[in-house]
Write a protein that holds these residues in place. Sequence first.
Motif, PDB file in Angstrom:
ATOM      1  N   ALA A  74      -9.225   4.167  -8.659  1.00 18.49           N
ATOM      2  CA  ALA A  74      -9.614   5.574  -8.475  1.00 18.49           C
ATOM      3  C   ALA A  74      -9.987   5.820  -7.007  1.00 18.49           C
ATOM      4  CB  ALA A  74     -10.784   5.916  -9.396  1.00 18.49           C
ATOM      5  N   GLY A  75     -10.699   4.867  -6.403  1.00 16.14           N
ATOM      6  CA  GLY A  75     -11.096   5.003  -4.995  1.00 16.14           C
ATOM      7  C   GLY A  75      -9.880   5.067  -4.087  1.00 16.14           C
ATOM      8  N   ARG A  76      -8.867   4.258  -4.381  1.00 18.34           N
ATOM      9  CA  ARG A  76      -7.658   4.250  -3.562  1.00 18.34           C
ATOM     10  C   ARG A  76      -6.916   5.578  -3.693  1.00 18.34           C
ATOM     11  NH1 ARG A  76      -2.276   2.617  -4.611  1.00 18.34           N
ATOM     12  NH2 ARG A  76      -1.179   1.925  -2.737  1.00 18.34           N
ATOM     13  N   GLU A  77      -6.826   6.083  -4.921  1.00 15.67           N
ATOM     14  CA  GLU A  77      -6.154   7.372  -5.111  1.00 15.67           C
ATOM     15  C   GLU A  77      -6.881   8.467  -4.334  1.00 15.67           C
ATOM     16  OE1 GLU A  77      -3.266   8.257  -6.822  1.00 15.67           O
ATOM     17  OE2 GLU A  77      -2.985   6.093  -6.898  1.00 15.67           O
ATOM     18  N   PHE A  78      -8.209   8.413  -4.353  1.00 17.02           N
ATOM     19  CA  PHE A  78      -9.006   9.424  -3.666  1.00 17.02           C
ATOM     20  C   PHE A  78      -8.796   9.339  -2.149  1.00 17.02           C
ATOM     21  CE2 PHE A  78     -12.998  11.274  -2.020  1.00 17.02           C
ATOM     22  CZ  PHE A  78     -12.862  12.530  -2.581  1.00 17.02           C
ATOM     23  N   LEU A  79      -8.773   8.107  -1.628  1.00 18.84           N
ATOM     24  CA  LEU A  79      -8.540   7.935  -0.180  1.00 18.84           C
ATOM     25  C   LEU A  79      -7.156   8.447   0.205  1.00 18.84           C
ATOM     26  CD1 LEU A  79     -10.032   4.408   0.601  1.00 18.84           C
ATOM     27  CD2 LEU A  79     -10.785   6.598   1.544  1.00 18.84           C
ATOM     28  N   ARG A  80      -6.175   8.147  -0.633  1.00 19.58           N
ATOM     29  CA  ARG A  80      -4.814   8.628  -0.347  1.00 19.58           C
ATOM     30  C   ARG A  80      -4.776  10.152  -0.379  1.00 19.58           C
ATOM     31  NH1 ARG A  80      -0.307   5.110  -3.422  1.00 19.58           N
ATOM     32  NH2 ARG A  80       0.965   6.708  -2.505  1.00 19.58           N
ATOM     33  N   PHE A  81      -5.504  10.725  -1.320  1.00 19.51           N
ATOM     34  CA  PHE A  81      -5.573  12.182  -1.438  1.00 19.51           C
ATOM     35  C   PHE A  81      -6.189  12.789  -0.168  1.00 19.51           C
ATOM     36  CE2 PHE A  81      -8.329  15.763  -2.848  1.00 19.51           C
ATOM     37  CZ  PHE A  81      -7.324  16.680  -3.109  1.00 19.51           C
ATOM     38  N   LEU A  82      -7.257  12.141   0.323  1.00 19.02           N
ATOM     39  CA  LEU A  82      -7.896  12.643   1.550  1.00 19.02           C
ATOM     40  C   LEU A  82      -6.944  12.571   2.747  1.00 19.02           C
ATOM     41  CD1 LEU A  82     -11.533  11.188   1.445  1.00 19.02           C
ATOM     42  CD2 LEU A  82     -10.775  13.515   0.941  1.00 19.02           C
ATOM     43  N   HIS A  83      -6.067  11.561   2.718  1.00 19.44           N
ATOM     44  CA  HIS A  83      -5.126  11.409   3.829  1.00 19.44           C
ATOM     45  C   HIS A  83      -3.969  12.400   3.743  1.00 19.44           C
ATOM     46  CE1 HIS A  83      -6.728   7.119   4.296  1.00 19.44           C
ATOM     47  NE2 HIS A  83      -7.221   7.861   5.251  1.00 19.44           N
ATOM     48  N   LEU A  87      -4.492   2.879   4.930  1.00 19.60           N
ATOM     49  CA  LEU A  87      -5.833   2.310   4.758  1.00 19.60           C
ATOM     50  C   LEU A  87      -6.048   1.216   5.803  1.00 19.60           C
ATOM     51  CD1 LEU A  87      -6.150   1.976   0.869  1.00 19.60           C
ATOM     52  CD2 LEU A  87      -6.658   3.930   2.324  1.00 19.60           C
ATOM     53  N   THR A  88      -7.312   0.865   6.023  1.00 19.21           N
ATOM     54  CA  THR A  88      -7.595  -0.205   6.981  1.00 19.21           C
ATOM     55  C   THR A  88      -7.310  -1.557   6.320  1.00 19.21           C
ATOM     56  OG1 THR A  88      -9.880  -0.488   6.293  1.00 19.21           O
ATOM     57  CG2 THR A  88      -9.471   1.170   7.994  1.00 19.21           C
ATOM     58  N   VAL A  89      -7.302  -2.576   7.162  1.00 15.38           N
ATOM     59  CA  VAL A  89      -7.108  -3.940   6.659  1.00 15.38           C
ATOM     60  C   VAL A  89      -8.170  -4.252   5.608  1.00 15.38           C
ATOM     61  CG1 VAL A  89      -7.314  -6.367   7.360  1.00 15.38           C
ATOM     62  CG2 VAL A  89      -5.989  -4.759   8.766  1.00 15.38           C
ATOM     63  N   LEU A  90      -9.406  -3.904   5.935  1.00 23.04           N
ATOM     64  CA  LEU A  90     -10.538  -4.186   5.034  1.00 23.04           C
ATOM     65  C   LEU A  90     -10.384  -3.453   3.702  1.00 23.04           C
ATOM     66  CD1 LEU A  90     -12.970  -5.945   5.557  1.00 23.04           C
ATOM     67  CD2 LEU A  90     -14.243  -3.942   6.328  1.00 23.04           C
ATOM     68  N   GLN A  91      -9.996  -2.186   3.769  1.00 23.18           N
ATOM     69  CA  GLN A  91      -9.828  -1.408   2.535  1.00 23.18           C
ATOM     70  C   GLN A  91      -8.721  -1.994   1.669  1.00 23.18           C
ATOM     71  OE1 GLN A  91      -9.238   2.391   4.443  1.00 23.18           O
ATOM     72  NE2 GLN A  91     -11.264   3.133   3.864  1.00 23.18           N
ATOM     73  N   ASN A  92      -7.641  -2.455   2.294  1.00 21.90           N
ATOM     74  CA  ASN A  92      -6.558  -3.081   1.534  1.00 21.90           C
ATOM     75  C   ASN A  92      -7.041  -4.341   0.828  1.00 21.90           C
ATOM     76  OD1 ASN A  92      -3.600  -2.081   1.637  1.00 21.90           O
ATOM     77  ND2 ASN A  92      -4.392  -1.576   3.677  1.00 21.90           N
ATOM     78  N   LEU A  93      -7.826  -5.141   1.543  1.00 20.79           N
ATOM     79  CA  LEU A  93      -8.284  -6.400   0.955  1.00 20.79           C
ATOM     80  C   LEU A  93      -9.338  -6.156  -0.131  1.00 20.79           C
ATOM     81  CD1 LEU A  93      -6.658  -7.618   3.318  1.00 20.79           C
ATOM     82  CD2 LEU A  93      -8.372  -9.434   3.399  1.00 20.79           C
ATOM     83  N   ALA A 139      -9.470 -11.321  11.791  1.00 18.29           N
ATOM     84  CA  ALA A 139     -10.803 -10.737  11.564  1.00 18.29           C
ATOM     85  C   ALA A 139     -11.085  -9.600  12.543  1.00 18.29           C
ATOM     86  CB  ALA A 139     -11.869 -11.827  11.677  1.00 18.29           C
ATOM     87  N   ASP A 140     -10.572  -9.711  13.778  1.00 19.13           N
ATOM     88  CA  ASP A 140     -10.854  -8.676  14.782  1.00 19.13           C
ATOM     89  C   ASP A 140     -10.099  -7.372  14.500  1.00 19.13           C
ATOM     90  OD1 ASP A 140      -8.534 -10.148  15.260  1.00 19.13           O
ATOM     91  OD2 ASP A 140      -8.450  -9.506  17.350  1.00 19.13           O
ATOM     92  N   ARG A 141      -9.152  -7.390  13.562  1.00 22.82           N
ATOM     93  CA  ARG A 141      -8.405  -6.168  13.243  1.00 22.82           C
ATOM     94  C   ARG A 141      -8.857  -5.559  11.907  1.00 22.82           C
ATOM     95  NH1 ARG A 141      -3.843  -5.916  16.485  1.00 22.82           N
ATOM     96  NH2 ARG A 141      -4.081  -3.687  16.077  1.00 22.82           N
ATOM     97  N   ALA A 142      -9.953  -6.072  11.368  1.00 23.07           N
ATOM     98  CA  ALA A 142     -10.373  -5.691  10.010  1.00 23.07           C
ATOM     99  C   ALA A 142     -10.518  -4.187   9.820  1.00 23.07           C
ATOM    100  CB  ALA A 142     -11.678  -6.391   9.654  1.00 23.07           C
ATOM    101  N   ARG A 143     -10.983  -3.489  10.865  1.00 25.19           N
ATOM    102  CA  ARG A 143     -11.232  -2.054  10.696  1.00 25.19           C
ATOM    103  C   ARG A 143     -10.091  -1.181  11.212  1.00 25.19           C
ATOM    104  NH1 ARG A 143     -15.952  -1.643   8.400  1.00 25.19           N
ATOM    105  NH2 ARG A 143     -17.331  -3.435   8.586  1.00 25.19           N
ATOM    106  N   ASP A 144      -8.996  -1.830  11.587  1.00 25.65           N
ATOM    107  CA  ASP A 144      -7.823  -1.068  12.051  1.00 25.65           C
ATOM    108  C   ASP A 144      -6.988  -0.617  10.854  1.00 25.65           C
ATOM    109  OD1 ASP A 144      -8.688  -1.662  14.519  1.00 25.65           O
ATOM    110  OD2 ASP A 144      -7.068  -3.032  15.051  1.00 25.65           O
ATOM    111  N   ARG A 145      -6.321   0.518  11.035  1.00 22.10           N
ATOM    112  CA  ARG A 145      -5.375   0.945  10.014  1.00 22.10           C
ATOM    113  C   ARG A 145      -4.162   0.029  10.034  1.00 22.10           C
ATOM    114  NH1 ARG A 145      -3.186   6.780   9.664  1.00 22.10           N
ATOM    115  NH2 ARG A 145      -2.356   6.124  11.667  1.00 22.10           N
ATOM    116  N   VAL A 146      -3.631  -0.285   8.865  1.00 22.42           N
ATOM    117  CA  VAL A 146      -2.491  -1.206   8.812  1.00 22.42           C
ATOM    118  C   VAL A 146      -1.307  -0.651   9.601  1.00 22.42           C
ATOM    119  CG1 VAL A 146      -0.803  -2.239   7.247  1.00 22.42           C
ATOM    120  CG2 VAL A 146      -3.214  -2.227   6.637  1.00 22.42           C
ATOM    121  N   ARG A 147      -1.161   0.685   9.596  1.00 23.83           N
ATOM    122  CA  ARG A 147      -0.065   1.327  10.326  1.00 23.83           C
ATOM    123  C   ARG A 147      -0.079   0.943  11.810  1.00 23.83           C
ATOM    124  NH1 ARG A 147       3.022   5.361   8.579  1.00 23.83           N
ATOM    125  NH2 ARG A 147       1.732   5.953   6.829  1.00 23.83           N
ATOM    126  N   ASP A 148      -1.278   0.636  12.332  1.00 20.24           N
ATOM    127  CA  ASP A 148      -1.401   0.324  13.756  1.00 20.24           C
ATOM    128  C   ASP A 148      -1.172  -1.164  14.075  1.00 20.24           C
ATOM    129  OD1 ASP A 148      -1.999   2.992  14.181  1.00 20.24           O
ATOM    130  OD2 ASP A 148      -4.145   2.662  13.818  1.00 20.24           O
TER     131      ASP A 148
END
Lengths: 263, 238
Positions: free
Chosen positions: A12-21, B90-96, B124-133
């Motif tokens: 649900a959190g991922r869907e919400f983040l995608r929605f915000l994007h 999403l960022t690296v951290l969010q993906n993980l 680890a130094d890229r944890a808060r970067d967006r994967v797209r970057d």
Amino acid sequence: MTHWLIALRAIAGREFLRFLHQRERFLSALVRPLVWLLVFAAGFRAALGLSITPPYQTYITYETYIVPGLCGMILLFNGMQSSLSLVYDREMGSMRLLLTAPLPRWWLLFCKLLAGTLISVLQAYAFLGISAAFGIWLPWTGYVTVFPALLLAGMMLGALGLALSSLVRQLENFAGVMNFVIFPTFFLSSALYPLWKMAESSRLLHDICAANPFSHAVELIRFALYGQVNLPALGWTVLALAVFWGLGVWGYDPRRGMIQRKG
Amino acid sequence: MSLSLTDLSYAFGPRQALDGVGFSVPEGRFCALLGPNGAGKSTLFNLLTRLFTTRAGRIDIAGHDLARNPRAALAQIGVVFQQTTLDLDLTVLQNLRYHAALHGLGGREAATRIDAALDRLSVADRARDRVRDLNGGHRRRTEIARALVHRPAVLLLDEPTVGLDAASRAAITDHVHRLCADTGLTVLWATHLTDEIAPADQVVILHRGKVLANGSAAELAPDGDLRDRFLALTAEPA
């Protein structure tokens, strides 16, 4: 928190983040029904007379009549949109990641369906808020009692999208499917005109509209906005949800090898 | 055995994609699944990850029969698919974190494991970067780190170096070999590139859905030229 609930929260959190994007998606989801409400309804106000039928206890404007149908429209478009994203996810791979999680597949699909529906409901509330700003007020308790109806209708339409996405193998084919599903579903329903009015022009069209699960979803929302439960609409919506959900789970069964086939 | 495949077959209608495939990979071993395009590698990966199922044959992952006990078996595998499965916005951290949650890990435990996995793969130094970057090499490392968060016994990688430059390819291949040696992780690495294979690695050569050879790289090519041996085995008749 158990594994299942942790996964539900994450999906649900991922869907919400995608929605915000995807702000454009949110805007288009709102603009579409607002155009109907503020342009179409204003134009047809005089042409389409409405008699007093439940749940209404007095004469209402056409704008008021179509608000539940436009809520349904948001849920319908979002259900199709999320199924489109399922096909996209499947082609792009993130669906593979989801389906290899050590949880029952039906639960993973349910999480995805619920998450998508919650986003739809959020948009329906945003639409109700803007409608109120334009003077289309509903009983204040209706804004609360409509929640379960929106959720159930959203789940049913999302499950329809899930079932379709499991049957359509490629993204390119999906646009065609959407046109064949969205427009007949919306226009052959009670969203824009009451069914008795449809019966005046064609009995056959009336019967098709009456059999359309979307009509029942709209009526469920309409009654819920006035704090009432339309039991036949509730029953048909639940039945349609069960059928579409069953088809979706069957469609994503690994024994059918639904993921893009290649050696 | 960490990974065991017994008499596995799969057909797409009349086309037999896998035909009686069987091999085992012991704990802590790097096994290269070597095969030309269309050999059946991706089908095999889809069966190993239960995206497809078959009644013909059996797969055991860390002692769990995938058909009878899929959840326990899937919990023991980490997967890196050929196509990226990261969410680019999403960022690296969010993906993980998302992946950790799918495996039932949340809160502090997930955070500790994510930090360790990112550290190990030097991202680890890229944890808060967006994967797209991120560039292709860092994206692949992120995917490998993600596949390790739930501490699987077996890591499956389906042609993980596709589209990477030579330096990134070498770095990722080295990283995964070190993981095997340091942590006892079992690795199945699908590829068609023989330069990604070390002499001590186990090599399974798959061609037209069948296992043509299974042994260490040194055994299969005593003269050290695995590429020639591979080409000779998989040569198509003129």
